[in-house]
Enzyme design. Structure first.
Site, mmCIF file in Angstrom:
data_model
loop_
_atom_site.group_PDB
_atom_site.id
_atom_site.type_symbol
_atom_site.label_atom_id
_atom_site.label_comp_id
_atom_site.label_asym_id
_atom_site.label_seq_id
_atom_site.Cartn_x
_atom_site.Cartn_y
_atom_site.Cartn_z
ATOM 1 N N ARG A 20 0.867 -1.184 0.000
ATOM 2 C CA ARG A 20 0.000 0.000 0.000
ATOM 3 C C ARG A 20 0.897 1.225 0.000
ATOM 4 O O ARG A 20 1.672 1.432 0.935
ATOM 5 C CB ARG A 20 -0.895 0.015 1.244
ATOM 6 C CG ARG A 20 -1.562 1.367 1.480
ATOM 7 C CD ARG A 20 -2.621 1.319 2.547
ATOM 8 N NE ARG A 20 -3.760 0.560 2.074
ATOM 9 C CZ ARG A 20 -4.918 0.476 2.724
ATOM 10 N NH1 ARG A 20 -5.082 1.102 3.870
ATOM 11 N NH2 ARG A 20 -5.918 -0.235 2.224
ATOM 12 N N HIS A 34 -7.710 0.856 -5.988
ATOM 13 C CA HIS A 34 -7.840 -0.023 -4.816
ATOM 14 C C HIS A 34 -8.489 -1.333 -5.282
ATOM 15 O O HIS A 34 -9.620 -1.656 -4.906
ATOM 16 C CB HIS A 34 -8.680 0.673 -3.737
ATOM 17 C CG HIS A 34 -8.603 0.031 -2.391
ATOM 18 N ND1 HIS A 34 -7.780 -1.030 -2.102
ATOM 19 C CD2 HIS A 34 -9.268 0.312 -1.224
ATOM 20 C CE1 HIS A 34 -7.931 -1.367 -0.833
ATOM 21 N NE2 HIS A 34 -8.822 -0.573 -0.289
ATOM 22 N N GLN A 47 -10.148 -4.104 -2.920
ATOM 23 C CA GLN A 47 -11.459 -3.757 -2.362
ATOM 24 C C GLN A 47 -12.561 -4.033 -3.387
ATOM 25 O O GLN A 47 -13.613 -4.586 -3.043
ATOM 26 C CB GLN A 47 -11.493 -2.284 -1.954
ATOM 27 C CG GLN A 47 -12.831 -1.854 -1.386
ATOM 28 C CD GLN A 47 -13.131 -2.503 -0.041
ATOM 29 O OE1 GLN A 47 -12.302 -2.458 0.859
ATOM 30 N NE2 GLN A 47 -14.310 -3.111 0.104
ATOM 31 N N ASP A 71 -17.710 6.455 -0.724
ATOM 32 C CA ASP A 71 -16.393 6.409 -0.077
ATOM 33 C C ASP A 71 -16.167 7.771 0.565
ATOM 34 O O ASP A 71 -16.881 8.739 0.259
ATOM 35 C CB ASP A 71 -15.322 6.105 -1.152
ATOM 36 C CG ASP A 71 -13.908 5.978 -0.579
ATOM 37 O OD1 ASP A 71 -13.759 5.765 0.637
ATOM 38 O OD2 ASP A 71 -12.943 6.070 -1.375
ATOM 39 N N CYS A 88 -16.340 1.047 1.388
ATOM 40 C CA CYS A 88 -15.101 0.320 1.647
ATOM 41 C C CYS A 88 -14.602 0.517 3.072
ATOM 42 O O CYS A 88 -13.774 -0.262 3.545
ATOM 43 C CB CYS A 88 -14.025 0.739 0.649
ATOM 44 S SG CYS A 88 -13.643 2.501 0.707
ATOM 45 N N ARG A 145 -12.849 -9.198 1.956
ATOM 46 C CA ARG A 145 -11.447 -8.862 1.652
ATOM 47 C C ARG A 145 -10.589 -10.106 1.871
ATOM 48 O O ARG A 145 -9.708 -10.426 1.076
ATOM 49 C CB ARG A 145 -10.952 -7.716 2.546
ATOM 50 C CG ARG A 145 -11.619 -6.364 2.316
ATOM 51 C CD ARG A 145 -11.204 -5.739 0.999
ATOM 52 N NE ARG A 145 -9.756 -5.589 0.894
ATOM 53 C CZ ARG A 145 -9.036 -4.583 1.397
ATOM 54 N NH1 ARG A 145 -9.646 -3.599 2.029
ATOM 55 N NH2 ARG A 145 -7.715 -4.527 1.232
HETATM 56 N N1 NVA Z 1 -10.394 6.465 -1.012
HETATM 57 C C1 NVA Z 1 -10.012 6.005 0.303
HETATM 58 C C2 NVA Z 1 -10.161 4.514 0.413
HETATM 59 C C3 NVA Z 1 -9.873 3.964 1.783
HETATM 60 C C4 NVA Z 1 -9.933 2.469 1.862
HETATM 61 C C5 NVA Z 1 -8.579 6.408 0.588
HETATM 62 O O1 NVA Z 1 -7.726 6.282 -0.295
HETATM 63 O O2 NVA Z 1 -8.304 6.870 1.694
#
Ligand code: NVA
Length: 310
Positions: free
Chosen positions: A101, A128, A131, A227, A267, A295
């Site tokens: 990540r 992502h 997810q 989100d 998410c 997940r």
């Molecule tokens: N768009 C959000 C997703 C978190 C799982 C972020 O990048 O923080």
């Protein structure tokens, strides 16, 4: 050839379906496959905060018979203390796969090019995909399996330029969904991602639309997803992001415009009262805990699939 999962369309429609089916099988029996027996290690690296991703990848690697090697991004400082290339050589010689990540998609691509083992995107600024794979498993779980996905209408409302929007576009198009992104004009998806999603949708029978009202986005939809309005790394923009998304908040009135049995997805982490009301997030149509659990199953299926082809 070593396979990676850097963005959603790294799996073909057929491969995505196989991974979803394997994930559903893992839901029924968590120990059906052990591709990491040894135990072989999987490096799991975090340059941004995490809860679900850390829990699901560490648990998943252990359940696959492997050793989850957590690497603290603050200590490793990849790209600053040591180049991505040097890190790829060091880690790649010792582990079966790398889960990362980080911020820049280009760094992830460089890691994949040099590591010699499968690399999985555990969230970047751009995508992502793990997810979205879990969300597709969740839809399949509630709607009669992977075969039932194609043709469903999937509405995502909120920040159309963020990682979730991009992954819903690519992953949804791959699954043959009709993906609608409802977002203010200033937060459009990346033009190239949109074009790629359109091309994939043309092959799978899905479609892709960007609209600028929540009503257009959610009308008759089978899924309503949202989100946070402020993604990780955008904390400095929090104030300017307060107002433009307010008309895209998922509340009971918006949900009433979707299909009567529409599923609500998020998410997480969720900000109740901002992008979604507590009533909807904690309501009967919400499947957010299934998404979080899936997940685990989705990523185990993905790792199994990639490792068997590495
Ligand atoms: N768009 C959000 C997703 C978190 C799982 C972020 O990048 O923080």
């Amino acid at each position: 050839m070593v396979r990676h999962f850097l963005r959603d369309d790294d799996l073909t429609p057929r491969e995505q379906r196989q991974v979803i089916e394997l994930a559903l099988a893992f839901r029924d029996d968590r120990f059906i496959r052990s591709p990491l027996v040894g135990p072989r290690a999987v490096a799991i690296i975090f340059d941004k905060p995490t809860l679900r991703t850390q829990v699901s990848f560490t648990t998943g690697v252990a359940e696959l018979g492997g050793y989850p090697l957590l690497v603290d991004g603050k200590l490793a400082q990849i790209g600053r203390r040591e180049s991505v290339a040097d890190t790829a050589h060091v880690i790649g010689r010792q582990v079966a796969a790398i889960v990362w990540r980080t911020f820049e998609q280009a760094h992830l691509a460089e890691m994949a090019e040099l590591a010699g083992v499968p690399v999985v995107n555990a969230l970047t600024d751009a995508f992502h995909p793990c997810q979205v794979l879990a969300d597709l498993v969740t839809l399949a779980q509630h709607r009669g399996g992977a075969a039932a996905l194609a043709g469903s209408t999937f509405a995502y409302v909120g920040d159309g330029a963020n990682n979730m929007a991009h992954s819903y576009l690519l992953g949804g198009a791959t699954a043959g969904l009709h993906v609608r992104v409802g977002t203010p004009a200033g937060y459009l998806p990346d033009a190239q991602v949109l074009e790629d999603a359109r091309r994939i949708a043309a092959e799978t029978g899905g479609s892709v639309r960007v609209v600028h009202t929540i009503e257009e986005a959610v009308a008759g939809a089978d899924v309503v997803a949202t989100d946070t309005w402020v993604s990780m790394g955008q904390e400095d923009e929090a104030a300017e992001r307060e107002t433009p998304f307010v008309p895209f908040r998922v509340d009971a009135a918006a949900l009433a415009l979707a299909a009567p049995d529409a599923l609500v997805m998020h998410c997480l982490p969720a900000y109740r009262g901002k992008e979604i009301t507590a009533e909807v997030l904690d309501g009967p149509q919400s499947v957010v805990w299934d998404e979080a659990e899936n997940r685990l199953h989705a990523q185990k299926a993905l790792l199994t699939y990639l490792l068997e082809r590495a």
